[in-house]
Design an enzyme around this catalytic site. Structure first.
Site, short mmCIF file in Angstrom:
data_model
loop_
_atom_site.label_atom_id
_atom_site.label_comp_id
_atom_site.label_asym_id
_atom_site.label_seq_id
_atom_site.Cartn_x
_atom_site.Cartn_y
_atom_site.Cartn_z
N ASN A 36 0.86 -1.05 -0.02
CA ASN A 36 -0.01 0.10 -0.07
C ASN A 36 0.96 1.13 0.16
OD1 ASN A 36 -1.89 2.03 0.69
ND2 ASN A 36 -3.09 1.13 2.12
N ASN B 226 -6.18 6.46 -1.39
CA ASN B 226 -6.99 5.68 -2.49
C ASN B 226 -7.61 4.36 -1.75
OD1 ASN B 226 -4.84 3.94 -2.61
ND2 ASN B 226 -4.25 4.69 -4.60
N ASP B 227 -7.43 4.17 -0.68
CA ASP B 227 -7.75 2.78 0.10
C ASP B 227 -9.47 2.73 -0.20
OD1 ASP B 227 -5.45 2.60 0.71
OD2 ASP B 227 -5.71 2.69 2.69
N GLY C 251 -6.17 -2.51 0.86
CA GLY C 251 -5.62 -1.50 0.39
C GLY C 251 -4.46 -1.61 -0.41
N ASP D 267 -1.97 -1.25 -3.73
CA ASP D 267 -2.09 -0.39 -5.18
C ASP D 267 -0.81 -0.26 -5.95
OD1 ASP D 267 -0.28 1.40 -3.62
OD2 ASP D 267 -2.00 2.65 -2.80
N ASP E 4 -7.80 -14.87 -18.44
CA ASP E 4 -8.18 -15.66 -17.64
C ASP E 4 -9.25 -16.55 -18.32
OD1 ASP E 4 -8.89 -16.17 -14.71
OD2 ASP E 4 -10.90 -15.14 -15.39
N GLU F 142 -5.34 -19.22 -19.46
CA GLU F 142 -5.50 -20.16 -18.64
C GLU F 142 -6.27 -21.24 -19.09
OE1 GLU F 142 -7.19 -20.14 -13.89
OE2 GLU F 142 -8.25 -19.11 -15.71
#
Length: 612
Positions: free
Chosen positions: A131, A136-137, A157, A159, A329, A358
Site C-alpha cells: 500500500n 486511495n484505499d 489497500g 495499490d 483468464d 489459462e
C-alpha cells in the site's frame, strides 16, 4: 384520426432522433491511427441515444455503419480510419458535438516484444502486495467502501504505487516480468460484508483502472518505470465475463449480449467437453455458456459486436500503457472461434507480442490442443502460450512422495515431460508450482527441501516459468478456509507492518536463506542461452535420482535431484552421454567445484544444479 396519430408519432420520432442528446461516454476513449485493421467501433452510451443521427467530417474517416441495438441507450458507430492522421475529430451525434482524439502510435506493432521463455514471470495481487498511497484505499461513491486487513476476503489497500515503490526488490530477486492480477475497475458490493472483489475478476469498466489501485496515468507511469528497470509487465484480462454492476448488465445493449442473460445456468467448471470428440451438447453448453458465478455475467463472444469491443480494448491497453503481454483468464470458457479471431488479430498487429491463456486441465494433450498451430486441433487457436497445469499437478503430488522405480515421486515429472511431443512449442508453455487459485506450495509449513527441488526444475527445464509472490520469503497458506489464506499481504508492504521482507535486515535467517538461494538461481538464469535455447535431455529416475540436462554450443547444465528421504550415492557413469570427458563442474548456487568422477554423494532430498 388514425392517420393523424401516426403522423404525429412519425414527427415525434424524427424530432427525437435529431434533437440534441446527452452522450454519457464513448468507448474506446480515444484511438490510434496506423493500425492494420482500419475499422474502429465506437460504443456510445446515453439515454435514448440509439436513434440519433451521426455525422463526421474529418479527413480520412468515413462512417461504415450504425448499429442500433435493442436497448435505446446504446449506439454502435463503425468507422473506417485507415487513411486518417492524428488529430481531434469532431463528431455530431444527435446534435451533440463530441471531440474525439486520434493519436499517433508510439511504435509499430512489430516492435512490441512480448515475454518469452527467457523471462521469469512474478505473479502478484496488487491489493495484497503493498500500500503506497493510503488516500486511495476507499471511495465513498463506490459500492464497497470497506478496507480491513483482518478479513482475508475484504480489500486490504494495496495499490500500484505500492508496487512502484518496490521495483528494486524485483531486480534484487532476479525476476524479469511482473504479472498483476486484474487492475481494472471492480465497482462491486462486498457480499455479506465479508467477500469483496479485491481480486479484480469482476470488471465494471474496461477502460478504467480501479481508483483504489490508482489512475490510468499511474498504471502507465508504473509500466514505463518497470521498463526502465528491465522489467516487463503482463496484464491480466477477462473476456469470458464481467461484473454484475457493469452498465451492460444493468441495461443490456442487446438481448444476445450475454449468454443466459438472466442467471440460470452456472458453468460446470469442467473444460474437457470443449475438446471431447464424444461430448454432449448440454455438457459443452454448460461449460461455455454457463456463468462463472452469479455475480459475473457470461459475455457472448459469438456476438461480433461484443468481440470487436473486447479485441479493441486489448489493443488499446497495449498502445496506451505499453504492456508486454496478456494473461487471459478462463480462456476455454469463452467461445473458441471468437477467441481465435482475437488471437489472430493480435498476432497480425503485434507479431512479437505474447499472450498466455489459462487452460486448467492437468493432462498435457488438453493445453497442447490450445496452442498455436497445434496438430491436435482442427481449428487454430493462434494462442502462443498455454499454462502447464500438468506440471503443477504432478509436482504437488511428487513433493509428498518417495521416488520409487515406477510411478511415484519424481517419476511423475518424468512421466509428464515425456509427452512434450504433443506441444507445438514446449518452451512457450508456462510452468508454475502455485498461483492465486491454488494452495501455496509450502501449504501450512516452511520446509524448503521440496520447494528447492520444484524451483530447480521450474527454472531449468524447457518452459516459460512463473513464480507466485512471497514464496521466496516462505509465504504459505491453504484454501481450507478461504482463498484469502493463499493471498496474504506481503510482509512489510503495509503501514504498521512490524515484519518487513523487502529488506535483508527485515527478513529472518530462514527467509534470507530461501531468498538468497532463489535469487542466485534467478540471476544465473538471466540471459543463459543453455536454458533458453538448449536441447533438453531427461533420464528416467534411477534409484531415486532424477536428472534433467540442457546442452547448447558445448555448454552443459545438469539438474540432479535426490527423490529419496535418505542419503545416496549416484553412479555418474549412467550420465556419461552428458558428462563426456569433463572431470569437474561448478555448483550454480554455491560456486563450489563438483568432481565428476564415478560417484557423487547426495544428501536426503538434495537439489544440485551444476554447469560445465
Amino acid at each position: 384520426m388514425k392517420k393523424g396519430i401516426l403522423l404525429i408519432g412519425l414527427l415525434l420520432s424524427i424530432f427525437s432522433a435529431n434533437a440534441a442528446v446527452k452522450v454519457d461516454r464513448v468507448e474506446p476513449t480515444d484511438w490510434y491511427v496506423g493500425m492494420k485493421d482500419p475499422t474502429l467501433q465506437l460504443m456510445v452510451y446515453g439515454k435514448d441515444i440509439r436513434d440519433a443521427d451521426v455525422k463526421i467530417d474529418y479527413p480520412g474517416v468515413r462512417i461504415d455503419s450504425l448499429v442500433r441495438l435493442d436497448s435505446p441507450n446504446y449506439l454502435l458507430v463503425y468507422l473506417n480510419v485507415g487513411d486518417a492522421k492524428a488529430g481531434t475529430m469532431k463528431m455530431n451525434i444527435g446534435g451533440k458535438t463530441i471531440k474525439y482524439q486520434l493519436k499517433d502510435r508510439l511504435m509499430k506493432g512489430e516492435d512490441r516484444k512480448g515475454f518469452s521463455n527467457a523471462d521469469v514471470l512474478y505473479m502478484l495481487m496488487p491489493d495484497r502486495f503493498a500500500n503506497g498511497n493510503t488516500k486511495n484505499d476507499a471511495f465513498k461513491n463506490m459500492r464497497d467502501t470497506q478496507v480491513n486487513r483482518l478479513e482475508p476476503s475484504l480489500r486490504h489497500g494495496g495499490d500500484l504505487e505500492g508496487i512502484r515503490q518496490h521495483l528494486d526488490y524485483f531486480n534484487d530477486l532476479g525476476v524479469t516480468a511482473l504479472w498483476f492480477t486484474p487492475v481494472l475497475e471492480n465497482d462491486m458490493k462486498a457480499d455479506a460484508g465479508k467477500y469483496s472483489c479485491y481480486h479484480g475478476y469482476a470488471t465494471t469498466d474496461y477502460y478504467r483502472v480501479d481508483p483504489r489501485f490508482g489512475t490510468n496515468d499511474d498504471y502507465k507511469k508504473l509500466v514505463e518505470e518497470c521498463h526502465q528497470k528491465g522489467l516487463k509487465v503482463v496484464m491480466d484480462m477477462i473476456f469470458n465475463h464481467c461484473g454484475s454492476y457493469h452498465p451492460w448488465n444493468l441495461d443490456m445493449p442487446s438481448n444476445d449480449w450475454f449468454n443466459m442473460p438472466h442467471y440460470g445456468l452456472q458453468t460446470s467448471y469442467k473444460l474437457t467437453p470443449i475438446m471431447d470428440p464424444y461430448a454432449s451438447e448440454i455438457d459443452k453448453k454448460e461449460t461455455v455458456d454457463g456463468w462463472f458465478v452469479s455475480t459475473m455475467p457470461d459475455l457472448n463472444q459469438k456476438n461480433p459486436h461484443v468481440m470487436k469491443y473486447l479485441i479493441q480494448n486489448s489493443e488499446w491497453w497495449i498502445e496506451t500503457v505499453g504492456i508486454d503481454g496478456i494473461r487471459m483468464d478462463t480462456y476455454p470458457y469463452a467461445d473458441r472461434s471468437a477467441m481465435a479471431s482475437w488471437m489472430k488479430t493480435l498476432d497480425n498487429e503485434y507479431p512479437n507480442f505474447n499472450t498466455v491463456g489459462e487452460t486448467w486441465v492437468t493432462e498435457p494433450a488438453y493445453p497442447a490442443s490450445w496452442q498455436k498451430d497445434s496438430k491436435l486441433s482442427k481449428e487454430n487457436s493462434y494462442l502462443k502460450t498455454v499454462m502447464d497445469f500438468a506440471f503443477f499437478d504432478r509436482m504437488n503430488s511428487a513433493k509428498k512422495e518417495e521416488t520409487d522405480e515406477w510411478w511415484n515421486g519424481l517419476n511423475r515429472i518424468y512421466n509428464v515431460l515425456c509427452y512434450d511431443f504433443v506441444y507445438q512449442n514446449p518452451k512457450s508453455v508456462m510452468a508454475f508450482i502455485e498461483n492465486h487459485d491454488t494452495d501455496r506450495f509450502l501449504e501450512n509449513g516452511k520446509d524448503t527441501t521440496a520447494l528447492k527441488q520444484a524451483l530447480a526444475l521450474l527454472l531449468t527445464m524447457n518452459r516459460t516459468p512463473q513464480l507466485y509472490y512471497g514464496t521466496e520469503v516462505l509465504m504459505n497458506g491453504t484454501k481450507e478456509k478461504t482463498d484469502g489464506d493463499v493471498r496474504k499481504d506481503f510482509p512489510g508492504g503495509f503501514p504498521g507492518d512490524a515484519h518487513n521482507c523487502f529488506t535483508k535486515e527485515g527478513r529472518s535467517e530462514m527467509e534470507n536463506a530461501m531468498f538468497d538461494w532463489e535469487s542466485k538461481l534467478l540471476h544465473w538464469r538471466q540471459n543463459n542461452e543453455v536454458i533458453t535455447k538448449g536441447k533438453q535431455v531427461q533420464f528416467l529416475p534411477y534409484k531415486g535420482i532424477y536428472v534433467i540436462a540442457r546442452q547448447y554450443k558445448g555448454k552443459n547444465v545438469m539438474t540432479i535431484l535426490n527423490g529419496k528421504h535418505s542419503d545416496t550415492e549416484v553412479d555418474l557413469t549412467r550420465y556419461a552421454e552428458i558428462i563426456g570427458d569433463h572431470s569437474s563442474a561448478k555448483n550454480v548456487i554455491t560456486n563450489e567445484v563438483v568432481a565428476l568422477g564415478k560417484n557423487l554423494n547426495l544428501k536426503s532430498r538434495e537439489t544440485l544444479i551444476i554447469e560445465f
